[in-house]
Design an enzyme around this catalytic site. Structure first.
Site, PDB file in Angstrom:
ATOM      1  CG  ASN A 181     -40.261  69.691 -23.935  1.00 55.93           C
ATOM      2  OD1 ASN A 181     -40.612  70.341 -22.962  1.00 55.93           O
ATOM      3  ND2 ASN A 181     -40.596  68.415 -24.077  1.00 55.93           N
ATOM      4  CE1 TYR A 194     -34.729  69.066 -14.944  1.00 57.12           C
ATOM      5  CE2 TYR A 194     -35.075  70.730 -13.240  1.00 57.12           C
ATOM      6  CZ  TYR A 194     -35.467  70.120 -14.425  1.00 57.12           C
ATOM      7  OH  TYR A 194     -36.596  70.565 -15.069  1.00 57.12           O
ATOM      8  CE  LYS A 223     -29.284  58.533  -4.302  1.00 55.86           C
ATOM      9  NZ  LYS A 223     -30.376  57.872  -3.613  1.00 55.86           N
TER      10      LYS A 223
HETATM   11  P1  NAD Z   1     -41.796  64.466 -19.059  1.00 56.35           P
HETATM   12  O1  NAD Z   1     -40.882  63.526 -18.363  1.00 56.35           O
HETATM   13  O2  NAD Z   1     -43.264  64.279 -18.893  1.00 56.35           O
HETATM   14  O3  NAD Z   1     -41.483  64.468 -20.649  1.00 56.35           O
HETATM   15  C1  NAD Z   1     -40.159  64.518 -21.131  1.00 56.35           C
HETATM   16  C2  NAD Z   1     -40.115  63.822 -22.481  1.00 56.35           C
HETATM   17  O4  NAD Z   1     -38.752  63.847 -22.932  1.00 56.35           O
HETATM   18  C3  NAD Z   1     -40.533  62.339 -22.389  1.00 56.35           C
HETATM   19  O5  NAD Z   1     -41.490  62.042 -23.369  1.00 56.35           O
HETATM   20  C4  NAD Z   1     -39.227  61.611 -22.613  1.00 56.35           C
HETATM   21  O6  NAD Z   1     -39.378  60.338 -23.235  1.00 56.35           O
HETATM   22  C5  NAD Z   1     -38.460  62.591 -23.481  1.00 56.35           C
HETATM   23  N1  NAD Z   1     -37.020  62.300 -23.454  1.00 56.35           N
HETATM   24  C6  NAD Z   1     -36.266  62.028 -22.372  1.00 56.35           C
HETATM   25  N2  NAD Z   1     -35.012  61.716 -22.753  1.00 56.35           N
HETATM   26  C7  NAD Z   1     -34.973  61.797 -24.098  1.00 56.35           C
HETATM   27  C8  NAD Z   1     -33.966  61.568 -25.062  1.00 56.35           C
HETATM   28  N3  NAD Z   1     -32.730  61.173 -24.711  1.00 56.35           N
HETATM   29  N4  NAD Z   1     -34.263  61.749 -26.365  1.00 56.35           N
HETATM   30  C9  NAD Z   1     -35.513  62.120 -26.747  1.00 56.35           C
HETATM   31  N5  NAD Z   1     -36.508  62.344 -25.867  1.00 56.35           N
HETATM   32  C10 NAD Z   1     -36.243  62.179 -24.560  1.00 56.35           C
HETATM   33  O7  NAD Z   1     -41.341  65.916 -18.597  1.00 56.35           O
HETATM   34  P2  NAD Z   1     -42.161  67.321 -18.600  1.00 56.35           P
HETATM   35  O8  NAD Z   1     -42.612  67.577 -17.207  1.00 56.35           O
HETATM   36  O9  NAD Z   1     -43.113  67.391 -19.703  1.00 56.35           O
HETATM   37  O10 NAD Z   1     -40.932  68.324 -18.879  1.00 56.35           O
HETATM   38  C11 NAD Z   1     -40.597  68.820 -20.157  1.00 56.35           C
HETATM   39  C12 NAD Z   1     -39.457  69.815 -20.015  1.00 56.35           C
HETATM   40  O11 NAD Z   1     -39.843  70.846 -19.105  1.00 56.35           O
HETATM   41  C13 NAD Z   1     -38.188  69.194 -19.443  1.00 56.35           C
HETATM   42  O12 NAD Z   1     -37.062  69.784 -20.058  1.00 56.35           O
HETATM   43  C14 NAD Z   1     -38.256  69.570 -17.978  1.00 56.35           C
HETATM   44  O13 NAD Z   1     -36.984  69.604 -17.390  1.00 56.35           O
HETATM   45  C15 NAD Z   1     -38.890  70.958 -18.063  1.00 56.35           C
HETATM   46  N6  NAD Z   1     -39.552  71.414 -16.826  1.00 56.35           N
HETATM   47  C16 NAD Z   1     -40.657  70.786 -16.324  1.00 56.35           C
HETATM   48  C17 NAD Z   1     -41.265  71.288 -15.169  1.00 56.35           C
HETATM   49  C18 NAD Z   1     -42.514  70.664 -14.574  1.00 56.35           C
HETATM   50  O14 NAD Z   1     -43.039  71.187 -13.586  1.00 56.35           O
HETATM   51  N7  NAD Z   1     -43.035  69.583 -15.130  1.00 56.35           N
HETATM   52  C19 NAD Z   1     -40.726  72.398 -14.508  1.00 56.35           C
HETATM   53  C20 NAD Z   1     -39.590  73.001 -15.043  1.00 56.35           C
HETATM   54  C21 NAD Z   1     -39.010  72.500 -16.211  1.00 56.35           C
END
Ligand code: NAD
Length: 447
Positions: free
Chosen positions: A288, A353, A295
């Site tokens: 996850n 992304y 950018k």
């Molecule tokens: P978020 O930024 O709130 O949480 C992401 C978590 O990943 C954070 O706790 C961060 O510390 C951790 N992380 C980042 N880099 C890391 C690393 N190198 N090693 C370990 N942990 C790491 O993001 P979110 O909105 O909860 O998104 C979660 C997933 O869902 C992501 O893959 C994101 O791309 C995907 N996503 C989110 C949305 C949305 O609307 N929020 C939409 C589509 C996809």
């Protein structure tokens, strides 16, 4: 109050008199809730093999057959026998009155055949169901959804149970207009869940150990909560900088915390060592963790590109490679990779992304057959607009647009993504692999 003010206001009749349409409040899952909150209508067209199985599943769940012409909580059609345009007309004949009877947050679920390349009319009729269901999903109202399961001809009837249960239940509140393939389950046969095992229905992940990366907050924390609620022991992984919130999540779910930057060269080894030492088994891996560094392509520098690809794709590739080479993952192992609708439809400012998330989908499709012989499935979940801290910080106009451009006219919640992950993590979901399930309310972005 939720953070969707317009949806909250639209529940008020006075506000609706001003011409604001009601934005539905979706039925969401709570443990102990019945599968459906009303009767279900089940039909079959042609020589469908699954209708009897679905009737038995509903009977086990104490769901009544829809009698008379009152409202129905679900209409399920076994259309796997569709081979001709006349069969398609019979599908219409079942659906038209059924749609009129569908209750708020109702479920339209079709099971269709895989297109038969050897029979042109059958292939056309099978594919026609795809367009029909996606259009019906745009028409049904008040939080109702429509989805299609494309069933492999050799899939035994019980193979569809877990998908049928998920798509009928409130767990799939924000999964709409999706087409998911169900095949012959990979690996050893699983005991079907029945009335005699009610605990398995409430806690379908009991006894399983699940790794969730990026679990300190947002969607990852919701995944940890949901998998733990369903009975799994969770290994919550996040970067050391998020250590405090990571411990909070791990304590809350009664799991273990592993502070680990998944992009470090020894990340896969450390992850497997932690799971082996602390838990002795591994059943579910949820990739996850993800980042954005937006950018326009014209201004995209190597740092932004590399950082996003490293977390979102390279780290997953390395961990999955290690899982393939190791025997820790059990013979009902489930790998679930979080992609994004940006990786399907593209998004301005997100070439890095979207490349990483499309890459995840490519990885999942290539890995699924490699893991299948070990009984392990590999799937992607692609969220659309989800109400998180990240989307909460968007400018109001962009946020409102993102929320409304889907059939349910609202953003999803982290728990909606988590419920879909939970379903794919079940041992019983062995017939679903190599698939991409969007959790996007049928966003107009993406196919
Ligand atoms: P978020 O930024 O709130 O949480 C992401 C978590 O990943 C954070 O706790 C961060 O510390 C951790 N992380 C980042 N880099 C890391 C690393 N190198 N090693 C370990 N942990 C790491 O993001 P979110 O909105 O909860 O998104 C979660 C997933 O869902 C992501 O893959 C994101 O791309 C995907 N996503 C989110 C949305 C949305 O609307 N929020 C939409 C589509 C996809």
């Amino acid at each position: 109050m939720s953070n969707d003010t317009l949806r909250d206001l639209s529940q008020n009749q006075l506000v609706r008199r001003l011409g604001v349409p009601r934005i539905p409040v979706l039925r969401r899952y709570a443990p102990g809730q019945p599968l459906l909150d009303g009767p279900a209508l089940v039909g079959a067209v042609g020589a469908g093999r699954y209708a009897e199985q679905i009737r038995a599943l509903l009977k086990d769940a104490d769901i009544a057959d829809a009698a008379g012409d009152g409202t129905v909580a679900a209409a399920v059609l076994d259309a796997t026998g569709v081979r001709t345009l006349d069969d398609l007309a019979a599908v219409r004949e079942f659906l038209t009155p059924a749609v009129r009877r569908l209750a708020p947050s109702g479920r339209l679920l079709l099971l269709g055949p895989e297109p038969d390349a050897g029979d042109v009319e059958a292939a056309a009729a099978a594919q026609a169901l795809d367009g029909l269901v996606r259009s019906a999903a745009k028409e049904v109202r008040a939080g109702a959804t429509a989805n299609l399961l494309v069933v492999h001809p050799d899939a035994p009837p019980a193979a569809t149970d877990s998908a049928v249960r998920f798509f009928l239940s409130a767990r799939s509140a924000y999964v709409d207009g999706q087409v998911v393939r169900v095949g012959v389950p990979v690996g050893p046969a699983q005991d079907p869940i029945g009335m005699d095992a009610p605990d398995e229905v409430v806690r379908p992940l009991a006894g399983r150990v699940a790794v969730v990366t990026g679990a300190a907050r947002g969607i990852g924390a919701a995944i940890a909560d949901t998998l733990a609620r369903d009975g799994a022991t969770v290994v919550a992984v996040d970067v050391p900088a998020a250590g405090e919130s990571l411990s909070r999540v791990a304590n809350r779910v009664g799991g273990t915390a592993l502070q680990l930057d998944i992009t470090t060269p020894d990340a896969a080894d450390r992850l497997l060592a932690h799971v082996r030492e602390r838990h002795g088994r591994l059943d579910v891996v949820v990739h996850n963790a993800g980042i954005t560094r937006d950018k326009l392509l014209a201004n995209m520098d190597a740092d932004r590109w590399d950082a996003v690809l490293a977390v979102n794709l390279r780290a997953q590739l390395a961990i999955n490679e290690a899982l393939l080479a190791d025997d820790l993952l059990s013979d009902t192992g489930r790998i679930v990779c979080i992609a994004s609708t940006s990786g399907i439809a593209g998004n301005r400012g997100q070439t890095n992304y979207a490349a990483s998330k499309a890459g995840v989908i490519g990885m999942v499709r290539a890995l699924a057959p490699r893991f299948a012989e070990r009984g392990v499935t590999v799937n992607a979940v692609a969220p659309g607009f989800i109400e998180t801290e990240m989307t909460g910080k968007m400018p109001l106009g962009t946020r409102e647009a993102g929320r409304r451009i889907n059939s349910l006219r609202q953003g999803g919640l982290p728990v909606d993504v988590a419920e879909t992950v939970g379903w794919l993590a079940e041992a019983e979901t062995g017939g679903v692999t190599g698939q991409v399930v969007r959790v996007c309310g049928q966003s107009i972005l993406g196919a």
